[in-house]
Design an enzyme around this catalytic site. Structure first.
Site, PDB file in Angstrom:
ATOM      1  N   SER A 121      11.276 -63.036  48.370  1.00 61.54           N
ATOM      2  CA  SER A 121      10.637 -62.480  47.171  1.00 61.54           C
ATOM      3  C   SER A 121      10.704 -63.369  45.937  1.00 61.54           C
ATOM      4  O   SER A 121      10.088 -63.029  44.917  1.00 61.54           O
ATOM      5  CB  SER A 121      11.238 -61.108  46.842  1.00 61.54           C
ATOM      6  OG  SER A 121      10.728 -60.129  47.726  1.00 61.54           O
ATOM      7  N   LYS A 124       7.517 -64.284  44.261  1.00 63.82           N
ATOM      8  CA  LYS A 124       6.886 -63.400  43.273  1.00 63.82           C
ATOM      9  C   LYS A 124       6.917 -64.019  41.881  1.00 63.82           C
ATOM     10  O   LYS A 124       6.114 -63.643  41.017  1.00 63.82           O
ATOM     11  CB  LYS A 124       7.555 -62.034  43.267  1.00 63.82           C
ATOM     12  CG  LYS A 124       7.297 -61.199  44.532  1.00 63.82           C
ATOM     13  CD  LYS A 124       7.932 -59.826  44.411  1.00 63.82           C
ATOM     14  CE  LYS A 124       7.506 -58.896  45.550  1.00 63.82           C
ATOM     15  NZ  LYS A 124       8.348 -59.027  46.735  1.00 63.82           N
ATOM     16  N   SER A 176      10.937 -55.688  42.730  1.00 66.89           N
ATOM     17  CA  SER A 176      10.351 -56.489  43.809  1.00 66.89           C
ATOM     18  C   SER A 176       9.339 -55.712  44.644  1.00 66.89           C
ATOM     19  O   SER A 176       9.316 -55.810  45.869  1.00 66.89           O
ATOM     20  CB  SER A 176      11.460 -57.033  44.714  1.00 66.89           C
ATOM     21  OG  SER A 176      11.049 -58.196  45.371  1.00 66.89           O
TER      22      SER A 176
END
Length: 421
Positions: A121, A124, A176
Site C-alpha cells: 500500500s 498509494k 488505506s
C-alpha cells in the site's frame, strides 16, 4: 634479442595491458547484478496473485539503469554507510531500507536501496501524488458498485455515495482504503489511465525501479519498486499541500454508509509515538510483506525512512522505522548518495557543422539515452584500443629498426669485401 622474440614480447605486453585495464561499466553492472539477488525483479511470489490472466503475458522486468540512480554506491546491495559511521540499530528486519534528508536529498544510510521489492500500500503515496496534482480537493465524486467490490482493506464506500476528493484522499492515506483507491483511479480517467499517470510520474521523478500495476498496491504481475524509489516518491508527494496535510492527520471524519459520519484513524503509529513525525504510510501483502515510508523533523532537519519486505517480529515495522530515524538524526554530515531531482535527461543531439551527411559520426543518435554507448570493447573501449595500438606501433618500430640494422651490416660486409679485408 631476435626480432621475432621482440615482436612477440611487444604484442604480449600490449594484450596483457588491455586485458588488465579497468573493467567496463557494463561488466561491472553484470557483476553487480549477479551478486544482488533482486537487482532486476522482486523475490518470487508466495502465492498465485501474480499469475497473469489466461492468454496474457507477464510484463518483462524493468530495465536496470547502467549507472545507479543517485550515485554509484547506491548500486551496492549490502549495508551502505559513510566512512567511520556507527553501525545501524539491531532488529531491522527489512530486506531493503533507506534513510535520507528530505531537504538536501542526501542519502545518509541504506541497505540494498535499489533492490527491487513490492510496495504493497505504500504505492498509494504515488496515487495520492497524482491526485493532488490533477484533482481539486473540493471536487465531488460518486462511488460506483465496482468501487465497493474491491478486495479490502476498505473504508466502506456506498454505491452512489458522494465524497469530495479531499475526503477520499484522507481515506486513502489514513486507513488505506482499496475501495477509495479504485474510486480515485476512476476519477483520473479509469484504472489503466490512472496507472499510466502513476508510472509516468514515477519515471519523471527518477523512480526507475517502480512500476505500479494496481492503484492500491495489491500484488499483480510486474509490480516493482525499491527503497530508493519510495523515498523519491514520498519526498515528491510532500511538496503537495493536499497530501502533506492529509498524511499527518491523526483522525478525520468521513461520510458513513448509513448517513452521518464515521471517524477514520490513521494507522501510522509514529504519528502518536514519535516526536516530530510528519506522516507516513504502511503496507502489507503476502508477497510484499510489511512495508513502510514516513518522515520526521528534529531541530529543523527532516528525514525520510523507507523499509521494504520487513517483518513485525520481534519489533513492529513502525518501531523499526523509529529506531532508524533516531539513528539518522544522530549521524553527522555526509552521505552515500543523493535523491535526484528528476530522471536523468538524455544528451541533446549535436549536429555537425562540417557536413550535411546525417549518417556522420558527428550527429548524435536520436535514440541516445545519455549513457555511454556500448562498443566491442565496452564503455572504456577507446583507452583499451589506444593501448593495443601503442603495442602494435612498438612492434612495427622494432621491425623497421631490425631491417635497418640488417641493411647496415650488409653494407659493412660489402665494403670490407671490396677492400679485401
Amino acid at each position: 634479442m631476435p626480432f621475432t622474440k621482440r615482436l612477440i614480447v611487444a604484442l604480449v605486453l600490449a594484450t596483457a595491458t588491455a586485458a588488465f585495464a579497468a573493467p567496463t561499466g557494463t561488466a561491472q553492472q553484470a557483476a553487480g547484478s549477479a551478486q544482488c539477488a533482486n537487482r532486476e525483479t522482486p523475490p518470487p511470489p508466495v502465492d498465485t496473485s501474480e499469475q497473469p490472466a489466461p492468454g496474457v503475458k507477464a510484463p518483462p522486468a524493468l530495465e536496470v539503469p547502467e549507472k545507479p540512480i543517485g550515485g554509484d554506491r547506491l548500486g551496492e546491495c549490502g549495508l551502505i554507510l559513510p566512512p567511520n559511521q556507527a553501525q545501524p540499530p539491531s532488529g531491522i528486519t527489512a530486506a531493503s531500507w533507506l534513510l535520507a534528508d528530505m531537504d538536501s536529498g542526501a542519502v545518509i544510510a541504506a541497505y540494498d536501496p535499489h533492490g527491487r521489492q513490492r510496495p504493497a500500500s505504500v504505492i498509494k503515496v504515488l496515487l495520492a501524488m497524482v491526485v493532488a496534482k490533477e484533482l481539486r480537493g473540493d471536487t465531488v465524486v460518486t462511488a460506483s458498485a465496482e468501487d465497493t467490490q474491491q478486495e479490502c482493506t476498505c473504508v466502506g464506500l456506498k454505491d452512489g455515495g458522494q465524497y469530495t476528493v479531499r475526503q477520499l484522499l484522507q481515506g486513502l492515506l489514513l486507513t488505506s482504503g482499496n475501495d477509495v483507491a479504485h474510486t480515485l483511479a476512476r476519477q483520473l480517467g479509469g484504472v489503466p489511465n490512472a496507472l499510466r499517470k502513476m508510472n509516468a510520474m514515477a519515471k519523471e521523478l527518477g523512480a526507475l525501479d517502480t512500476r505500479a500495476q494496481t492503484p492500491s498496491g495489491l500484488d499483480a504481475p510486474g509490480t516493482s519498486t525499491s527503497a530508493y524509489d519510495v523515498a523519491l516518491i514520498f519526498r515528491g508527494a510532500m511538496k503537495y499541500d493536499e497530501f502533506a496535510q492529509a498524511v499527518k492527520l491523526p483522525q478525520a471524519q468521513f461520510p458513513g454508509r448509513n448517513g452521518g459520519t464515521i471517524m477514520l484513524t490513521n494507522d501510522n503509529r509514529l504519528l502518536a509515538n514519535y516526536d516530530g513525525a510528519l506522516g507516513g504510510k504502511t503496507g502489507f501483502t503476502d508477497d510484499a510483506q510489511h512495508t513502510y515510508v514516513g518522515a520526521a523533523e528534529r531541530n529543523g532537519r527532516r528525514l525520510v525512512v523507507v523499509l521494504l519486505r520487513g517483518q513485525q517480529t520481534p519489533t513492529h515495522i513502525t518501531n523499526q522505522a523509529a529506531k532508524l530515524l533516531d539513528y539518522g538524526f544522530a549521524m553527522g554530515p555526509g552521505g552515500v548518495g543523493k535523491l535526484v531531482d528528476g530522471a536523468p535527461q538524455p544528451k541533446p543531439n549535436v549536429v555537425s557543422t562540417q557536413s550535411n551527411d546525417t549518417s556522420s559520426d558527428a550527429a548524435a543518435d536520436p535514440g541516445d539515452t545519455g549513457r555511454p554507448t556500448p562498443t566491442a570493447f565496452g564503455t572504456v573501449g577507446l583507452p583499451i584500443t589506444a593501448i593495443a595500438g601503442i603495442g602494435l606501433l612498438a612492434a612495427i618500430f622494432l621491425y623497421i629498426r631490425n631491417k635497418r640494422a640488417k641493411a647496415a651490416r650488409a653494407r659493412r660486409q660489402a665494403a670490407q669485401a671490396a677492400q679485401g679485408i
